[in-house]
Design an enzyme around this catalytic site. Structure first.
Site, PDB file in Angstrom:
ATOM      1  N   LYS A   1       0.728  14.657   2.096  1.00  0.00           N
ATOM      2  CA  LYS A   1       0.380  13.801   0.872  1.00  0.00           C
ATOM      3  C   LYS A   1       0.880  14.501  -0.320  1.00  0.00           C
ATOM      4  O   LYS A   1       1.263  15.640  -0.196  1.00  0.00           O
ATOM      5  CB  LYS A   1      -1.036  13.711   0.898  1.00  0.00           C
ATOM      6  CG  LYS A   1      -1.534  12.568   2.007  1.00  0.00           C
ATOM      7  CD  LYS A   1      -3.163  12.073   1.937  1.00  0.00           C
ATOM      8  CE  LYS A   1      -3.100  11.058   2.890  1.00  0.00           C
ATOM      9  NZ  LYS A   1      -4.678  10.653   3.154  1.00  0.00           N
TER      10      LYS A   1
ATOM     11  N   ARG B   1      -5.882  14.225  10.824  1.00  0.00           N
ATOM     12  CA  ARG B   1      -5.081  13.228  10.940  1.00  0.00           C
ATOM     13  C   ARG B   1      -3.685  13.893  10.437  1.00  0.00           C
ATOM     14  O   ARG B   1      -3.499  13.680   9.328  1.00  0.00           O
ATOM     15  CB  ARG B   1      -5.582  12.058  10.036  1.00  0.00           C
ATOM     16  CG  ARG B   1      -4.841  10.769  10.101  1.00  0.00           C
ATOM     17  CD  ARG B   1      -5.344   9.616   9.403  1.00  0.00           C
ATOM     18  NE  ARG B   1      -4.723   8.384   9.482  1.00  0.00           N
ATOM     19  CZ  ARG B   1      -3.560   7.988   8.826  1.00  0.00           C
ATOM     20  NH1 ARG B   1      -3.063   9.073   7.917  1.00  0.00           N
ATOM     21  NH2 ARG B   1      -2.852   6.847   8.891  1.00  0.00           N
TER      22      ARG B   1
HETATM   23  N1  HH2 Z   1      -4.621   8.277   5.020  1.00  0.00           N
HETATM   24  C1  HH2 Z   1      -3.612   7.441   5.168  1.00  0.00           C
HETATM   25  C2  HH2 Z   1      -3.937   6.086   5.901  1.00  0.00           C
HETATM   26  N2  HH2 Z   1      -4.952   6.028   6.590  1.00  0.00           N
HETATM   27  N3  HH2 Z   1      -7.261   6.934   7.106  1.00  0.00           N
HETATM   28  C3  HH2 Z   1      -8.221   7.999   6.996  1.00  0.00           C
HETATM   29  N4  HH2 Z   1      -9.160   8.000   7.832  1.00  0.00           N
HETATM   30  N5  HH2 Z   1      -7.840   9.153   6.256  1.00  0.00           N
HETATM   31  C4  HH2 Z   1      -6.721   9.197   5.634  1.00  0.00           C
HETATM   32  O1  HH2 Z   1      -6.571  10.253   4.874  1.00  0.00           O
HETATM   33  C5  HH2 Z   1      -5.754   8.237   5.583  1.00  0.00           C
HETATM   34  C6  HH2 Z   1      -6.052   6.935   6.418  1.00  0.00           C
HETATM   35  C7  HH2 Z   1      -2.632   7.407   4.234  1.00  0.00           C
HETATM   36  O2  HH2 Z   1      -1.471   7.960   5.008  1.00  0.00           O
HETATM   37  P1  HH2 Z   1      -0.491   7.287   6.045  1.00  0.00           P
HETATM   38  O3  HH2 Z   1      -0.824   6.364   7.074  1.00  0.00           O
HETATM   39  O4  HH2 Z   1       0.519   8.221   6.401  1.00  0.00           O
HETATM   40  O5  HH2 Z   1       0.406   6.444   4.857  1.00  0.00           O
HETATM   41  P2  HH2 Z   1       0.501   4.805   4.617  1.00  0.00           P
HETATM   42  O6  HH2 Z   1      -0.907   4.366   3.980  1.00  0.00           O
HETATM   43  O7  HH2 Z   1       1.584   4.776   3.358  1.00  0.00           O
HETATM   44  O8  HH2 Z   1       0.924   3.990   5.830  1.00  0.00           O
END
Ligand code: HH2
Length: 278
Positions: free
Chosen positions: A223, A259
Site C-alpha cells: 500500500k 492479506r
Molecule cells: N485492501 C484492499 C482490498 N480489499 N480487504 C480487506 N479485508 N482488507 C484490506 O486491507 C483490503 C481489502 C485493497 O488492496 P487490493 O485488493 O490489492 O487493491 P484494489 O482494491 O485496487 O483491487
C-alpha cells in the site's frame, strides 16, 4: 463438484491459526498493485494455485478495485470477471472480495468459504442474509467515506477508538442478522480513509482492536503508505520488503491473518517471526 468446506462448527480461529496468510488475486484491470496481471481468468487461476503452494491459507479473489479514486463496477461485470476463475478453483480455499450479495451468493455456490466485505455489511442490505444462510466466514472492514473520495482529507479525533467502536457496532449488526460471531474477523482497513500516520497508529495500537475479541486481519501489502513512509509523497504503492516488515509488526501486535500480494515472502518471514516470538 465444489469442495464442501466445514461450514458448521469450525471457528475462525480454528480455521485460520495465527499467523495465516491470505493471498490477493484481483481479476481487475485497475487494482493498484496487480491491476491487469490477473485479468485473464487462466492467469488468475495459475496465480491462486501458486499462492496456495507457497503457503497461503486462503486466496482472496476480487473483481472490483477499491483503491483510492476507483469507480464502482456493476454486478454483471464483477460476476463476469470472478465466476470463470472460481469455477476453476474447486480444490483451492477461496475468499470472495465483494460487497454485493449476488456476487457473494454465486461465489459461495462455487465453493468460496469466506466473504470479505470492505463495507462491513453497509453496502448491500441483502449481503448479511447470504452470509448468515451459507454459514460462510466473514471479514468486516472499517472504511471512512467511499473509495472515490476516501483519501481526500481523512480525519479522526482518535483513529483507534473510532475504528474499534465502528467494528464493534458492525459485529453486533452481523450477529443480530444471524451470523455466527465465531466465524467473523475484523479489519481496521489500512488505507481506507486514513493517512500514513493513521495507518501506523492502528498497527501500533492493534492490541485495542484485538481486545474486541475477534481475530484481526491486516491488509497493508504494497500500500502507498509504505512508499510514502520511505520518502516518496506521491507513491501509489510500497515495496515488498516494507510490506513484510509491516506485516511482521502487525503479527507481533496480535494480527491473525495477513492479506498479501507476495505470499512466499510473507510466509517465510512470518514463520521465522513465529518461531522467534513463541
Ligand atoms: N485492501 C484492499 C482490498 N480489499 N480487504 C480487506 N479485508 N482488507 C484490506 O486491507 C483490503 C481489502 C485493497 O488492496 P487490493 O485488493 O490489492 O487493491 P484494489 O482494491 O485496487 O483491487
Amino acid at each position: 463438484m465444489p469442495l464442501t468446506y466445514p461450514r458448521m462448527g469450525v471457528s475462525f480461529e480454528q480455521r485460520f491459526p495465527r499467523p495465516s496468510v491470505m493471498g490477493v488475486v484481483n481479476v481487475t484491470p485497475d487494482s493498484f498493485a496487480d491491476g491487469g496481471i490477473n485479468l485473464d481468468p487462466d492467469k488468475a487461476v495459475v496465480t491462486a494455485r501458486r499462492m496456495v503452494e507457497e503457503g497461503a491459507a486462503i486466496v482472496d479473489i476480487g473483481g472490483e478495485s477499491t483503491r483510492p479514486g476507483a469507480s464502482a463496477v456493476g454486478v454483471d461485470e464483477e460476476l463476469r470477471r470472478v465466476a470463470p476463475v472460481l469455477e476453476q478453483l474447486e480444490r483451492v480455499p477461496v475468499s470472495i472480495d465483494t460487497s454485493k450479495a449476488e456476487v457473494a451468493r454465486r461465489a459461495l455456490e462455487l465453493g468460496a468459504e469466506l466473504v470479505n466485505d470492505v463495507t462491513a455489511l453497509r453496502g448491500d442490505p441483502a449481503l448479511a442474509e447470504v452470509v448468515a444462510e451459507s454459514g460462510a466466514y466473514l471479514c468486516l472492514m472499517h472504511m471512512q467515506g467511499e473509495p472515490r473520495t476516501m483519501q481526500t482529507d481523512p480525519r479522526y479525533d482518535d483513529v483507534v477508538s473510532e475504528v474499534a467502536a465502528f467494528l464493534e457496532e458492525r459485529l453486533a449488526f452481523a450477529v443480530e442478522a444471524g451470523i455466527d460471531e465465531e466465524r467473523v474477523c475484523l479489519d481496521p482497513g489500512i488505507g481506507f480513509g486514513k493517512t500514513v500516520e493513521h495507518n501506523f497508529e492502528l498497527i501500533r495500537r492493534l492490541d485495542e482492536l484485538v481486545a474486541l475479541g475477534r481475530p484481526i486481519l491486516i491488509g497493508i501489502s504494497r500500500k502507498s503508505s509504505l512508499g510514502k513512509l520511505l520518502g516518496n509523497p506521491e507513491a501509489t504503492t510500497g515495496s515488498v520488503a516494507a510490506s513484510v516488515g509491516a506485516a511482521v509488526a502487525a503479527y507481533e501486535r496480535g494480527a491473525t491473518i495477513l492479506r498479501v500480494h507476495d505470499v512466499r515472502e510473507h510466509v517465510e518471514a512470518l514463520t521465522a517471526a513465529q518461531a522467534a516470538l513463541a
